[in-house]
Design an enzyme around this catalytic site. Structure first.
Site, PDB file in Angstrom:
ATOM      1  N   ASP A 101      33.965   2.851  57.160  1.00 25.90           N
ATOM      2  CA  ASP A 101      33.535   4.130  56.595  1.00 25.90           C
ATOM      3  C   ASP A 101      33.686   5.279  57.577  1.00 25.90           C
ATOM      4  O   ASP A 101      34.011   6.402  57.183  1.00 25.90           O
ATOM      5  CB  ASP A 101      32.071   4.068  56.163  1.00 25.90           C
ATOM      6  CG  ASP A 101      31.804   3.056  55.079  1.00 25.90           C
ATOM      7  OD1 ASP A 101      32.759   2.429  54.576  1.00 25.90           O
ATOM      8  OD2 ASP A 101      30.617   2.883  54.730  1.00 25.90           O
ATOM      9  N   ASP A 124      34.943  10.126  54.145  1.00 28.55           N
ATOM     10  CA  ASP A 124      34.758   8.783  54.676  1.00 28.55           C
ATOM     11  C   ASP A 124      36.127   8.122  54.765  1.00 28.55           C
ATOM     12  O   ASP A 124      36.959   8.257  53.845  1.00 28.55           O
ATOM     13  CB  ASP A 124      33.871   7.935  53.759  1.00 28.55           C
ATOM     14  CG  ASP A 124      32.389   8.199  53.949  1.00 28.55           C
ATOM     15  OD1 ASP A 124      32.034   9.226  54.554  1.00 28.55           O
ATOM     16  OD2 ASP A 124      31.570   7.382  53.453  1.00 28.55           O
ATOM     17  N   HIS A 141      34.497   5.416  47.994  1.00 32.40           N
ATOM     18  CA  HIS A 141      35.340   4.435  48.671  1.00 32.40           C
ATOM     19  C   HIS A 141      36.307   3.779  47.692  1.00 32.40           C
ATOM     20  O   HIS A 141      35.935   3.353  46.609  1.00 32.40           O
ATOM     21  CB  HIS A 141      34.519   3.399  49.427  1.00 32.40           C
ATOM     22  CG  HIS A 141      33.606   4.025  50.442  1.00 32.40           C
ATOM     23  ND1 HIS A 141      32.547   3.365  51.007  1.00 32.40           N
ATOM     24  CD2 HIS A 141      33.603   5.284  50.981  1.00 32.40           C
ATOM     25  CE1 HIS A 141      31.928   4.170  51.857  1.00 32.40           C
ATOM     26  NE2 HIS A 141      32.553   5.338  51.851  1.00 32.40           N
ATOM     27  N   ASP A 143      38.249   1.068  48.256  1.00 29.22           N
ATOM     28  CA  ASP A 143      38.620  -0.326  48.486  1.00 29.22           C
ATOM     29  C   ASP A 143      37.893  -1.341  47.610  1.00 29.22           C
ATOM     30  O   ASP A 143      37.909  -2.544  47.900  1.00 29.22           O
ATOM     31  CB  ASP A 143      38.481  -0.702  49.971  1.00 29.22           C
ATOM     32  CG  ASP A 143      37.175  -0.284  50.598  1.00 29.22           C
ATOM     33  OD1 ASP A 143      36.301   0.214  49.873  1.00 29.22           O
ATOM     34  OD2 ASP A 143      37.034  -0.447  51.822  1.00 29.22           O
ATOM     35  N   CYS A 163      34.997  -3.460  54.289  1.00 29.51           N
ATOM     36  CA  CYS A 163      34.035  -2.462  54.771  1.00 29.51           C
ATOM     37  C   CYS A 163      33.497  -2.803  56.153  1.00 29.51           C
ATOM     38  O   CYS A 163      33.269  -1.923  56.984  1.00 29.51           O
ATOM     39  CB  CYS A 163      32.857  -2.357  53.810  1.00 29.51           C
ATOM     40  SG  CYS A 163      33.243  -1.687  52.187  1.00 29.51           S
TER      41      CYS A 163
END
Length: 361
Positions: free
Chosen positions: A116, A194, A243, A245, A345
């Site tokens: 992140d 991020d 995010h 992913d 992550c």
């Protein structure tokens, strides 16, 4: 310190999500705490966790869950080392110690998710201008490593440190009704992003705007990286984006894993790629997920174009990966999932063996 740079290649070098992994940072959950409540949290928290975060603000996460996640991280580290990967760890920093700027006071959260807060592009490692006040000093946990990488020859830079004043957030944010466009809580007052809202395919970097990443932040990164890289901003059917992913995961050249609920149409830039639809998650409703949806099952880590680390209990994903021709490496990580991430992550791939190339039209 007369010799600031060692001879040889940079210790930081990573262009894709799939080149053979050589060195990685794995996060820690030491001192993990609920962040101070703030308007930026509500849009990305599971609805059944919002009251918990308000009530527990500034307090530690349940110690038994922290310990279980810690043990899983240690097992993950051993697995990576057994696969020939060098593993580095951040330093614990006090998470419940209050800190202030000229405008606000907060406490921290954790140093569990290096994906992140730091972005590796080629031989450069970038500290991100994060949108959450509770993560304002999180990169300090990685400073000893950043200094080491810099002295070894890596480029080390940082996005503009944001003020995170009230003007950065939309106080009128509400959950979008079905069919309404996504309404982001971050404004364009100053750049924030991020790193986990970007995924790397060589010269092409895929990005999304989210509740922590604004257009200002993406444009800052575009100009910072220059003409060597192309940033493509994509939109998905996700009313609570934060995010990329667990939405779209490039696994190897020409191979793409997608979230079938969020990616209704494969982006045109992936024309000709093999597209795999992630199987429906099977995480039980009784398992606490404080900061994420069950689609965290997509948050896999590629060790190379074939080997992929996946949660041991996620049988549908393991079976699918085998069917698609990959080699899944199961690892216990369900308790770590509770903190908002999984293998991607929890890591930052500092060095992968590969060169800068183009994989998209």
């Amino acid at each position: 310190m007369s010799e600031l740079r060692r001879n040889g290649p940079s210790p930081v070098r990573s262009y894709t999500e799939w080149d053979p992994l050589e060195e990685v940072i794995v996060g820690i959950v030491d001192g993990a705490s609920f962040p101070q409540w703030h308007t930026a949290l509500e849009p990305v928290l599971p609805e059944n966790q919002r009251a918990t975060f308000r009530q527990q603000a500034g307090r530690p996460f349940p110690p038994e869950l922290v310990q279980a996640a810690h043990d899983e991280l240690e097992g993950f580290v051993q697995l990576l080392r057994s696969e020939g990967v060098t593993v580095r760890r951040p330093e614990p920093i006090p998470q419940r110690q209050p800190y202030s700027t000229l405008d606000w006071t907060s406490t921290g959260m954790y140093a569990a998710m290096p994906r992140d807060v730091l972005l590796v592009v080629g031989e450069e490692i970038i500290e991100c201008p994060l949108a959450w006040r509770s993560r304002y000093f999180e990169t300090l946990a990685y400073r000893p490593l950043l200094k080491e990488y810099f002295h070894g020859g890596a480029r080390w830079s940082s996005g503009p440190k944001p003020e995170l004043v009230d003007a950065q957030y939309d106080p009128a944010w509400t959950d979008p009704a079905p069919g309404e466009p996504t309404h982001l809580v971050v404004t364009e007052f100053e750049p924030t992003f991020d790193a986990a809202d970007f995924t790397r395919c060589g010269r092409d970097i895929i990005a999304q705007k989210s509740h922590v990443t604004n257009a200002f932040g993406i444009e800052w990164l575009r100009r910072h990286l220059g003409d060597r890289y192309r940033i493509h901003v994509l939109e998905f059917d996700d009313p609570h984006p934060m995010h990329i992913d667990a939405t779209l995961v490039p696994m190897a050249p020409g191979k793409l894993l997608i979230n079938p609920e969020r990616v209704r149409k494969v982006p045109e830039i992936f024309r000709g790629w093999d597209v795999f639809h992630a199987p429906t998650p099977i995480i039980p409703d009784s398992h606490p997920l404080y900061l994420t949806s069950k689609w965290i099952t997509m948050n896999i880590l590629m060790l190379d174009e074939h080997r992929v680390v996946v949660e041991r209990q996620d049988a549908p994903m393991i079976d699918a990966l085998k069917k698609w021709g990959f080699t899944p490496i199961p690892c216990d990580f369900r308790h770590f999932n509770s903190f908002g991430g999984s293998f991607h992550c929890a890591t930052l791939d500092v060095r992968r063996r590969g060169a800068l190339d183009s994989y998209l039209d």
